[in-house]
Design an enzyme around this catalytic site. Structure first.
Site, PDB file in Angstrom:
ATOM      1  N   GLU A 122       0.317  -5.776  20.100  1.00  0.00           N
ATOM      2  CA  GLU A 122       0.986  -6.808  19.298  1.00  0.00           C
ATOM      3  C   GLU A 122       2.460  -6.920  19.701  1.00  0.00           C
ATOM      4  O   GLU A 122       3.362  -7.009  18.868  1.00  0.00           O
ATOM      5  CB  GLU A 122       0.834  -6.537  17.798  1.00  0.00           C
ATOM      6  CG  GLU A 122       0.940  -7.797  16.951  1.00  0.00           C
ATOM      7  CD  GLU A 122       0.726  -7.532  15.466  1.00  0.00           C
ATOM      8  OE1 GLU A 122      -0.439  -7.541  15.034  1.00  0.00           O
ATOM      9  OE2 GLU A 122       1.707  -7.326  14.748  1.00  0.00           O
ATOM     10  N   GLU A 136      11.449  -4.828  10.310  1.00  0.00           N
ATOM     11  CA  GLU A 136      10.407  -5.004  11.332  1.00  0.00           C
ATOM     12  C   GLU A 136      10.912  -5.697  12.594  1.00  0.00           C
ATOM     13  O   GLU A 136      10.458  -5.384  13.694  1.00  0.00           O
ATOM     14  CB  GLU A 136       9.226  -5.785  10.742  1.00  0.00           C
ATOM     15  CG  GLU A 136       8.386  -5.003   9.736  1.00  0.00           C
ATOM     16  CD  GLU A 136       8.978  -4.952   8.338  1.00  0.00           C
ATOM     17  OE1 GLU A 136      10.037  -5.607   8.107  1.00  0.00           O
ATOM     18  OE2 GLU A 136       8.413  -4.274   7.461  1.00  0.00           O
ATOM     19  N   ARG A 211       9.900  -5.519   2.125  1.00  0.00           N
ATOM     20  CA  ARG A 211      11.137  -4.910   1.642  1.00  0.00           C
ATOM     21  C   ARG A 211      12.171  -5.962   1.260  1.00  0.00           C
ATOM     22  O   ARG A 211      12.853  -5.822   0.247  1.00  0.00           O
ATOM     23  CB  ARG A 211      11.740  -4.001   2.717  1.00  0.00           C
ATOM     24  CG  ARG A 211      11.365  -2.561   2.532  1.00  0.00           C
ATOM     25  CD  ARG A 211      11.725  -1.704   3.713  1.00  0.00           C
ATOM     26  NE  ARG A 211      10.832  -0.556   3.739  1.00  0.00           N
ATOM     27  CZ  ARG A 211      11.162   0.660   3.291  1.00  0.00           C
ATOM     28  NH1 ARG A 211      12.365   0.903   2.851  1.00  0.00           N
ATOM     29  NH2 ARG A 211      10.277   1.633   3.306  1.00  0.00           N
TER      30      ARG A 211
HETATM   31  C1  UD1 Z   1       5.303  -0.495   5.482  1.00  0.00           C
HETATM   32  C2  UD1 Z   1       5.988  -1.104   6.702  1.00  0.00           C
HETATM   33  C3  UD1 Z   1       5.794  -2.613   6.709  1.00  0.00           C
HETATM   34  C4  UD1 Z   1       4.337  -2.989   6.569  1.00  0.00           C
HETATM   35  C5  UD1 Z   1       3.738  -2.295   5.352  1.00  0.00           C
HETATM   36  C6  UD1 Z   1       2.266  -2.558   5.276  1.00  0.00           C
HETATM   37  C7  UD1 Z   1       8.055  -0.035   7.450  1.00  0.00           C
HETATM   38  C8  UD1 Z   1       9.503   0.114   7.247  1.00  0.00           C
HETATM   39  N1  UD1 Z   1       7.413  -0.860   6.607  1.00  0.00           N
HETATM   40  O1  UD1 Z   1       5.986  -0.989   4.339  1.00  0.00           O
HETATM   41  O2  UD1 Z   1       6.299  -3.133   7.940  1.00  0.00           O
HETATM   42  O3  UD1 Z   1       4.249  -4.378   6.405  1.00  0.00           O
HETATM   43  O4  UD1 Z   1       3.939  -0.876   5.458  1.00  0.00           O
HETATM   44  O5  UD1 Z   1       1.762  -2.301   4.018  1.00  0.00           O
HETATM   45  O6  UD1 Z   1       7.496   0.581   8.319  1.00  0.00           O
HETATM   46  N2  UD1 Z   1       2.819   4.272  -1.009  1.00  0.00           N
HETATM   47  C9  UD1 Z   1       1.875   5.082  -1.590  1.00  0.00           C
HETATM   48  N3  UD1 Z   1       0.647   5.202  -0.986  1.00  0.00           N
HETATM   49  C10 UD1 Z   1       0.314   4.544   0.152  1.00  0.00           C
HETATM   50  C11 UD1 Z   1       1.292   3.709   0.736  1.00  0.00           C
HETATM   51  C12 UD1 Z   1       2.540   3.587   0.160  1.00  0.00           C
HETATM   52  O7  UD1 Z   1       2.115   5.688  -2.617  1.00  0.00           O
HETATM   53  O8  UD1 Z   1      -0.808   4.678   0.633  1.00  0.00           O
HETATM   54  C13 UD1 Z   1       4.143   4.116  -1.645  1.00  0.00           C
HETATM   55  C14 UD1 Z   1       5.065   5.329  -1.452  1.00  0.00           C
HETATM   56  O9  UD1 Z   1       5.769   5.558  -2.628  1.00  0.00           O
HETATM   57  C15 UD1 Z   1       6.021   4.841  -0.358  1.00  0.00           C
HETATM   58  C16 UD1 Z   1       6.118   3.376  -0.682  1.00  0.00           C
HETATM   59  O10 UD1 Z   1       4.809   2.992  -1.090  1.00  0.00           O
HETATM   60  O11 UD1 Z   1       7.242   5.532  -0.401  1.00  0.00           O
HETATM   61  C17 UD1 Z   1       6.588   2.465   0.434  1.00  0.00           C
HETATM   62  O12 UD1 Z   1       5.870   2.713   1.634  1.00  0.00           O
HETATM   63  P1  UD1 Z   1       6.584   2.388   3.065  1.00  0.00           P
HETATM   64  O13 UD1 Z   1       5.626   2.696   4.157  1.00  0.00           O
HETATM   65  O14 UD1 Z   1       7.927   3.018   3.126  1.00  0.00           O
HETATM   66  O15 UD1 Z   1       6.877   0.841   2.989  1.00  0.00           O
HETATM   67  P2  UD1 Z   1       5.875  -0.380   2.889  1.00  0.00           P
HETATM   68  O16 UD1 Z   1       6.496  -1.383   2.015  1.00  0.00           O
HETATM   69  O17 UD1 Z   1       4.522   0.100   2.581  1.00  0.00           O
END
Ligand code: UD1
Ligand code: UDP
Length: 378
Positions: A122, A136, A211
């Protein structure tokens, strides 16, 4: 001595990466000429394992880094530290990352520090606005800066890479593996309890997690959606909420307690794709959903200011509507009340792929490694 078996490590950590990497892993496992090592960073936890279980893909390493309310710094730091051990043990010939997450960036950086060639699946998507989407756009540009092989999903993505001076011989146009995944999940007459709840209504599927939309933009979007439900008695909203606690708080604050809005846990990929297929329309700020929905001919209102996936906008299936309350409200209302506008956006044409991207990616890797081997032997 040439390569007998190419060792490829795939490193990914979030739901969308898993959905788009599993078809490639399954394809690699079909050939004896590749030894595939699967390393999860665990940037996501429940949402990631849900996908791995569904595709029945075996994991060799799980760095298990996820923390509640994690920061970009903590994700990057943990991956750099923990992946180093894996790379030292495995010494792969190629490291494959996907897309634009902080996992992709950090894993590519770790490979670069260890002088391991990087393949970017991608590659070449761009908004050229460093803060939209954030972070991103930085991640994907940074990965492309140090990648050795680029798997561009479309010709437009290839052109971006060429404009940036990437060598023409290193770019392969393959299609997007999201469409491969979709071809494994959609079933005619699919039924689940949640679809029973939706039946007899015009049901709208909603997702939101970006975000840059956290806080006030998300509040504006949710207020517009609530107003629509109050105004149209035949409309139901199904919202599988992302696990991010900040998203959950805002969704609870504005959308809970409304009879025709159902807030549910993230859906399994098969349930989700089939809900997409049976929906009236989709509201989202997701990247992957923009690639999948065109195959199903479902109108998608993209609640963002920019997209790195303009091909779907050009075919008319996607529309960028921003996050202003009035605009979001008006655009949904238009699709509910204007049959011509709805028809115009309901086209089952997918510019992102034909379901064979994984085959092309694996073929390209094989050709490349064995060609280089022949050149070395000569
Ligand atoms: C991430 C990616 C984003 C992508 C998205 C897909 C980055 C910076 N962001 O964002 O590009 O679009 O994933 O969904 O890489 N959490 C859980 N369980 C899970 C997943 C997340 O509890 O299975 C919670 C946690 O508290 C975590 C928060 O979600 O700290 C945010 O997760 P994070 O990966 O930091 O950001 P996303 O918004 O999910
Ligand atoms: N998806 C899913 N269950 C859900 C919501 C989405 O399986 O409840 C899938 C969706 O089909 C798409 C991917 O998750 O393949 C999109 O992930 P997300 O929106 O989290 O990330 P993005 O694509 O924006 O990076």
């Amino acid at each position: 001595m040439g390569i007998e078996r190419i060792k490829i490590i795939t490193v990914f950590g979030t739901r969308p990466e898993a959905i788009k990497m599993c078809p490639i892993i399954l394809q690699m496992k079909k050939t004896e000429r590749i030894k595939c090592v699967v390393c999860l960073t665990g940037q996501h936890r429940e949402m990631l394992h849900q996908v791995m279980e569904r595709f029945a893909v075996w994991t060799d390493y799980d760095l298990d880094i996820m923390q509640k309310k994690q920061s970009l710094t903590s994700i990057t730091e943990e991956i750099l530290k923990k992946l180093e051990y894996v790379l030292k043990i495995e010494k792969p010939d190629l490291l494959l990352v996907h897309g634009d997450t902080t996992t992709s960036f950090s894993a590519a950086l770790a490979a670069f520090y260890h002088r391991i060639p990087i393949g970017h699946v991608e590659a070449g998507l761009r908004t050229y606005r460093m803060h939209s989407p954030y972070p991103e756009e930085f991640n994907r540009q940074a990965v492309d800066l140090i990648a050795d092989i680029y798997f561009a999903p479309t010709e437009w993505a290839r052109q971006n890479l060429l404009k940036e001076g990437k060598p023409v011989r290193d770019i392969y146009v393959t299609g997007n593996t999201a469409v491969d995944a979709l071809s494994m999940t959609i079933c005619q007459d699919y039924d689940t309890d949640i679809l029973k709840w939706c039946s007899g209504s015009r049901f709208i599927l909603l997702t939101a997690h970006r975000r840059e939309n956290l806080g006030e933009p998300m509040r504006r979007i949710f207020r517009a959606i609530r107003k629509i439900v109050e105004e149209f008695p035949d409309v139901k909203i199904l919202y599988p909420i992302h696990k991010n606690p900040q998203v959950r708080e805002t969704a609870q604050e504005i959308l809970s307690g409304v009879e025709r809005i159902r807030l549910v846990e993230p859906l399994d990929i098969v349930d989700f794709h089939n809900c997409m297929a049976q929906s009236y329309m989709i509201l989202t700020d997701s990247g992957g959903i923009q690639e999948e929905a065109p195959s199903l001919g479902k109108p998608v209102l993209v609640m963002r200011d920019t997209t790195e996936r303009p091909e779907g906008v050009e075919t008319g299936v996607l529309k960028i509507v921003g996050t202003e309350e009035e605009r979001v409200y008006w655009e949904i209302k238009n699709l509910l009340t204007n049959p011509a506008a709805y028809q115009n956006m309901s086209r089952a044409v997918n510019p992102y792929g034909d379901g064979h991207a994984s085959e092309r990616i694996v073929e390209a890797i094989l050709r490349r490694f064995y060609r280089e081997e022949k050149a070395e032997d000569a």
